[in-house]
Design an enzyme around this catalytic site. Structure first.
Site, PDB file in Angstrom:
ATOM      1  N   CYS A  62       0.614  -1.187   0.108  1.00 49.23           N
ATOM      2  CA  CYS A  62      -0.269  -0.509  -0.245  1.00 49.23           C
ATOM      3  C   CYS A  62       0.789   0.857   0.605  1.00 49.23           C
ATOM      4  CB  CYS A  62      -0.708  -0.146   1.104  1.00 49.23           C
ATOM      5  SG  CYS A  62      -1.792  -0.747   1.461  1.00 49.23           S
ATOM      6  N   ARG A  72       5.551   0.876  -5.796  1.00 56.25           N
ATOM      7  CA  ARG A  72       5.104  -0.312  -4.841  1.00 56.25           C
ATOM      8  C   ARG A  72       4.629  -1.749  -4.944  1.00 56.25           C
ATOM      9  NH1 ARG A  72       6.273   2.946  -0.144  1.00 56.25           N
ATOM     10  NH2 ARG A  72       5.144   1.659   1.007  1.00 56.25           N
ATOM     11  N   TRP A  87      -2.812  -2.417  -1.496  1.00 53.85           N
ATOM     12  CA  TRP A  87      -2.567  -3.828  -2.195  1.00 53.85           C
ATOM     13  C   TRP A  87      -3.316  -5.075  -0.379  1.00 53.85           C
ATOM     14  CZ3 TRP A  87       0.425  -7.625   0.755  1.00 53.85           C
ATOM     15  CH2 TRP A  87       1.406  -8.657  -0.276  1.00 53.85           C
ATOM     16  N   ASN A  99      -2.045   2.016   5.485  1.00 51.86           N
ATOM     17  CA  ASN A  99      -0.816   0.697   5.168  1.00 51.86           C
ATOM     18  C   ASN A  99      -0.509   0.151   6.953  1.00 51.86           C
ATOM     19  OD1 ASN A  99      -1.041   2.318   3.132  1.00 51.86           O
ATOM     20  ND2 ASN A  99       1.210   2.438   3.236  1.00 51.86           N
ATOM     21  N   GLY A 100      -0.602  -1.196   6.435  1.00 52.66           N
ATOM     22  CA  GLY A 100      -0.418  -1.825   7.800  1.00 52.66           C
ATOM     23  C   GLY A 100      -1.135  -2.707   8.014  1.00 52.66           C
ATOM     24  N   GLU A 102      18.306 -17.624  -6.826  1.00 49.93           N
ATOM     25  CA  GLU A 102      18.024 -16.356  -7.566  1.00 49.93           C
ATOM     26  C   GLU A 102      17.580 -16.251  -9.404  1.00 49.93           C
ATOM     27  OE1 GLU A 102      17.011 -13.484  -6.663  1.00 49.93           O
ATOM     28  OE2 GLU A 102      17.376 -12.419  -7.646  1.00 49.93           O
ATOM     29  N   LYS A 135      13.856 -15.150 -10.350  1.00 53.99           N
ATOM     30  CA  LYS A 135      13.444 -13.386 -11.107  1.00 53.99           C
ATOM     31  C   LYS A 135      12.363 -14.087 -12.181  1.00 53.99           C
ATOM     32  CE  LYS A 135      14.186 -11.312 -10.014  1.00 53.99           C
ATOM     33  NZ  LYS A 135      14.558 -10.919  -8.521  1.00 53.99           N
ATOM     34  N   GLU A 145       8.806 -15.027 -10.887  1.00 56.33           N
ATOM     35  CA  GLU A 145       8.244 -13.739 -10.699  1.00 56.33           C
ATOM     36  C   GLU A 145       7.312 -12.891 -11.459  1.00 56.33           C
ATOM     37  OE1 GLU A 145      11.903 -11.276  -8.431  1.00 56.33           O
ATOM     38  OE2 GLU A 145       9.739 -10.623  -8.057  1.00 56.33           O
ATOM     39  N   HIS A 183      18.838 -36.516  -6.320  1.00 58.56           N
ATOM     40  CA  HIS A 183      18.373 -36.241  -5.031  1.00 58.56           C
ATOM     41  C   HIS A 183      16.219 -36.229  -5.109  1.00 58.56           C
ATOM     42  CE1 HIS A 183      21.602 -37.899  -3.402  1.00 58.56           C
ATOM     43  NE2 HIS A 183      22.264 -36.703  -3.685  1.00 58.56           N
ATOM     44  N   LYS A 243       6.377  -4.319  -4.453  1.00 60.97           N
ATOM     45  CA  LYS A 243       8.266  -3.630  -3.869  1.00 60.97           C
ATOM     46  C   LYS A 243       8.500  -3.481  -2.157  1.00 60.97           C
ATOM     47  CE  LYS A 243      11.868  -2.568  -5.199  1.00 60.97           C
ATOM     48  NZ  LYS A 243      12.569  -3.357  -6.142  1.00 60.97           N
TER      49      LYS A 243
HETATM   50  O1  M6R Z   1      13.611  -4.641   0.691  1.00 65.53           O
HETATM   51  P1  M6R Z   1      13.868  -5.515   0.704  1.00 65.53           P
HETATM   52  O2  M6R Z   1      15.222  -6.406  -0.352  1.00 65.53           O
HETATM   53  O3  M6R Z   1      13.945  -6.314   1.886  1.00 65.53           O
HETATM   54  O4  M6R Z   1      12.663  -7.076  -0.556  1.00 65.53           O
HETATM   55  C1  M6R Z   1      13.147  -8.132  -0.267  1.00 65.53           C
HETATM   56  C2  M6R Z   1      11.970  -9.134  -0.503  1.00 65.53           C
HETATM   57  O5  M6R Z   1      10.842  -9.467  -0.613  1.00 65.53           O
HETATM   58  C3  M6R Z   1      12.553  -8.514  -2.474  1.00 65.53           C
HETATM   59  O6  M6R Z   1      13.962  -9.120  -2.631  1.00 65.53           O
HETATM   60  C4  M6R Z   1      12.128  -9.900  -3.316  1.00 65.53           C
HETATM   61  O7  M6R Z   1      11.917 -11.082  -4.126  1.00 65.53           O
HETATM   62  C5  M6R Z   1      11.490  -9.146  -4.726  1.00 65.53           C
HETATM   63  N1  M6R Z   1      10.428  -9.191  -5.391  1.00 65.53           N
HETATM   64  C6  M6R Z   1      13.109 -10.335  -5.579  1.00 65.53           C
HETATM   65  O8  M6R Z   1      12.920  -9.837  -7.019  1.00 65.53           O
END
Ligand code: M6R
Length: 618
Positions: free
Chosen positions: A2, A29, A72, A98-99, A491, A495, A498, A514, A613
């Site tokens: 949010c 965000r 959100w 927010n929260g 990673e 990527k 997501e 395994h 974000k």
């Molecule tokens: O702001 P942060 O680095 O703490 O965020 C951590 C994760 O939420 C963030 O890296 C998330 O996995 C990304 N969407 C990855 O691309």
């Protein structure tokens, strides 16, 4: 996650325009619905984009103040009814939040019994009714609403009743130029203009108007009117705070000519690594100088163990850091996902350093994991990109990434800077613990060469785009690697999934036999990171195992490695560097591959579905 933006001004500016533009700069965000309230005009909400909200505003939607929100969903589905701002029964008290209000059910029950009717499923709405209830009780007791004191008192009483996390902005129809903000676990920034004031969840929407900001701490409340601002605590005691000057330009948050923020941010990789290193290396002596850690030099000498806490991409940077710190600084390191660490009984003491890695500096699970470490007497450190963020402020000391604002939800440049900062930390701590000058020099020199090497990889983006087109019909991918690059395989898979919604799994190449190898067939490609390092031969054996099962292989290989082309279906070459730093190069083609694949599928690369974000809820 949010986003909040609020404005009050006496400069004759059109608040509606300011609020909508502010929401646009918070779009990064991630959100599912949007809404705005202005006392002179009422409220408009929509599911979907800010552009839709703009379309829905009536022509006469005008005013000099208001509150706006991007939602959100946490409680209640994404819908117009659940979008913020929410109001009390009389439509006079309005709130954006927010929260999560954890005790909203009991409060809702109590308020319903007292005659309040609710219009949404959202936890936030109870706040508006709670303020209404307190205002009602005050007037029953003979109070008058002079100078907004009653509104403030009612807001304070309500805030003292709620449990949970919040960043909020509240507005009262009868006092249109006054906005009350409060923070408990969810960031709130005040923007201090001349004859105008702003409230936001981060500085982005404030920057086009003023660079002067103030960050609220947990348990603090702020009241803004066009000409004044005040901060006090939930117990009413006054807070004196100096303003901070933010030095980001508003343009830094623009796409810089690229189609998407994600590509722009990947292309910034060389500059980002330079910025993270700037002023911190003394290559001739093999030293790293980390000013942010100077205040804790003595404590750092005492520690015998490091726990890295982080989430998502940042946690994979942490895993690379584990290999770096153990391999070269010889300090025992564990990496824990924030959401796990905070709820288990980990053994932590004053000889432990808990390092939180976070781009946003606001990730709640990482923050709470750090707080857990602090409760057990650990030294807490942050590797954080966002200056002034909660993690940066709450940790004992830390290292800023200097990566600049990262807008795309998918973290790319921040990951490079996190690994670079961890390499600096390895030299910094290593030299205090027996790392030779020669080894320190070798790492420092290799670090300095990284930006040019990243540039060479970025030059191949056309070829990587073609590769993405070739594989764009595949529904599953496996990513494999060993040692330092194992977290890079994780990673790479994250990527891809997501932003392209394609199923991808990262796996330590040695673990393939395994279980995961059972999935391999002609339609299940594997991305194998097989650069020339101490486990190269092992990786070649793993590629043979995949080829024996007809699995297509895309190899990430070292420049000049011609042999691997005979084995793999496709090869992306990267320059040679020392093994410890190879993740910083090897992840770049994986970021580009994921980007072009998502683009090929016509997806909203910068704002993937269901993601945010800045994850400020657990
Ligand atoms: O702001 P942060 O680095 O703490 O965020 C951590 C994760 O939420 C963030 O890296 C998330 O996995 C990304 N969407 C990855 O691309």
């Amino acid at each position: 996650m949010c986003g909040i933006f609020a404005y009050t001004g006496n400069k004759g500016k059109e608040a509606g325009k300011i609020l909508l533009n502010g929401l646009l700069s918070l779009e990064y965000r991630g959100y599912d619905s949007a809404g705005v309230y202005m006392p002179e005009s009422g409220s408009v909400k929509t599911t979907g984009a800010v552009a839709e909200l703009r379309r829905k505003l009536p022509k006469d939607f005008k005013g000099t103040s208001g509150i706006a929100h991007l939602r959100w969903a946490t409680h209640g589905e994404p819908s117009e009814k659940n979008a913020h701002p929410h109001a009390d029964c009389g439509g006079e008290i309005w709130v954006v939040h927010n929260g999560i209000i954890e005790n909203f059910k009991e409060l809702k029950e109590k308020l319903s019994k007292a005659g309040h009717t609710f219009a949404s499923d959202s936890d936030t709405e109870v706040l508006a009714h709670l303020v209404e209830e307190h205002l009602k009780n005050q007037s029953a007791g003979g109070g008058s609403s002079s100078g907004g004191k009653n509104f403030e008192k009612a807001a304070l009483a309500a805030l003292n009743e709620v449990r949970g996390t919040y960043g909020i902005a509240l507005q009262y129809k009868r006092e249109p130029d006054r906005i009350i903000a409060a923070r408990m676990g969810s960031p709130i920034v005040l923007g201090l203009g001349d004859g105008e004031h702003f409230i936001a969840s981060d500085p982005a929407p404030i920057l086009p108007h003023t660079r002067k900001v103030m960050f609220l701490e947990d348990g603090e409340v702020a009241v803004i009117t066009p000409g004044k601002h005040r901060i006090f605590r939930l117990d009413s005691t006054t807070v004196k705070r100096k303003a901070t000057e933010i030095d980001w330009s508003a343009e830094e948050a623009q796409k810089g000519g690229y189609e998407h923020f994600m590509l722009k941010e990947i292309m910034e990789g060389p500059e980002v690594v330079r910025n993270t290193l700037r002023g911190r290396l003394i290559p001739a002596k093999g030293f790293a100088k980390l000013g942010g850690l100077e205040s804790v030099t003595k404590q750092l000498q005492r520690i015998d163990r490091i726990i890295i806490v982080a989430c998502g991409t940042a946690s994979y940077a942490g895993q690379v850091g584990e290999y770096m710190l153990e391999g070269h600084a010889r300090i025992p390191v564990e990496v824990e996902i924030g959401s796990e660490f905070r709820y288990r009984k980990a053994v932590v003491n004053e000889r432990t350093a808990v390092i939180g890695i976070s781009q946003s500096g606001e990730t709640l699970d990482t923050l709470e994991a750090l707080r857990e470490g602090k409760r057990h007497g650990a030294l807490t450190l942050g590797i954080v990109n966002t200056v002034g963020s909660t993690i940066a402020r709450e940790t004992d000391a830390g290292v800023y990434n200097h990566a600049g604002p990262e807008i795309s939800v998918a973290s790319t440049k921040a990951f490079l800077s996190q690994m670079t900062a961890l390499a600096l930390l390895t030299v910094f701590l290593g030299r205090q613990r027996g790392m030779t000058e020669k080894e320190g020099r070798e790492i420092a020199l290799a670090l300095k060469e990284l930006p040019e090497k990243i540039e060479k990889i970025l030059e191949q983006r056309g070829a990587i785009e073609q590769l993405a087109k070739k594989y764009s019909k595949n529904r599953d991918f496996l990513y494999i690697a060993r040692t330092y690059n194992f977290p890079v395989a994780l990673e790479g898979a994250l990527k891809l999934k997501e932003i392209s919604y394609i199923h991808a799994e990262g796996c330590a190449a040695g673990e393939m036999k395994h279980g995961p190898i059972a999935m391999i067939d002609g339609n299940f490609p594997t991305v194998a990171i097989a650069t020339k390092d101490s486990v190269y031969e092992k990786m070649i054996s793993n590629i043979h195992e995949i080829k024996a099962r007809k699995g297509p292989v895309i190899a990430i290989a070292t420049e000049g490695d011609r042999e691997i082309a005979k084995l793999a279906d496709d090869v992306i070459h990267v320059p040679k560097t020392m093994e410890m730093l190879s993740p910083i190069l090897n992840v770049v083609p994986l970021q580009l591959f994921a980007y072009y694949l998502a683009k090929e599928k016509g997806l909203n690369v910068d704002r993937p579905r269901n993601l945010a974000k800045s994850v400020t809820v657990e």
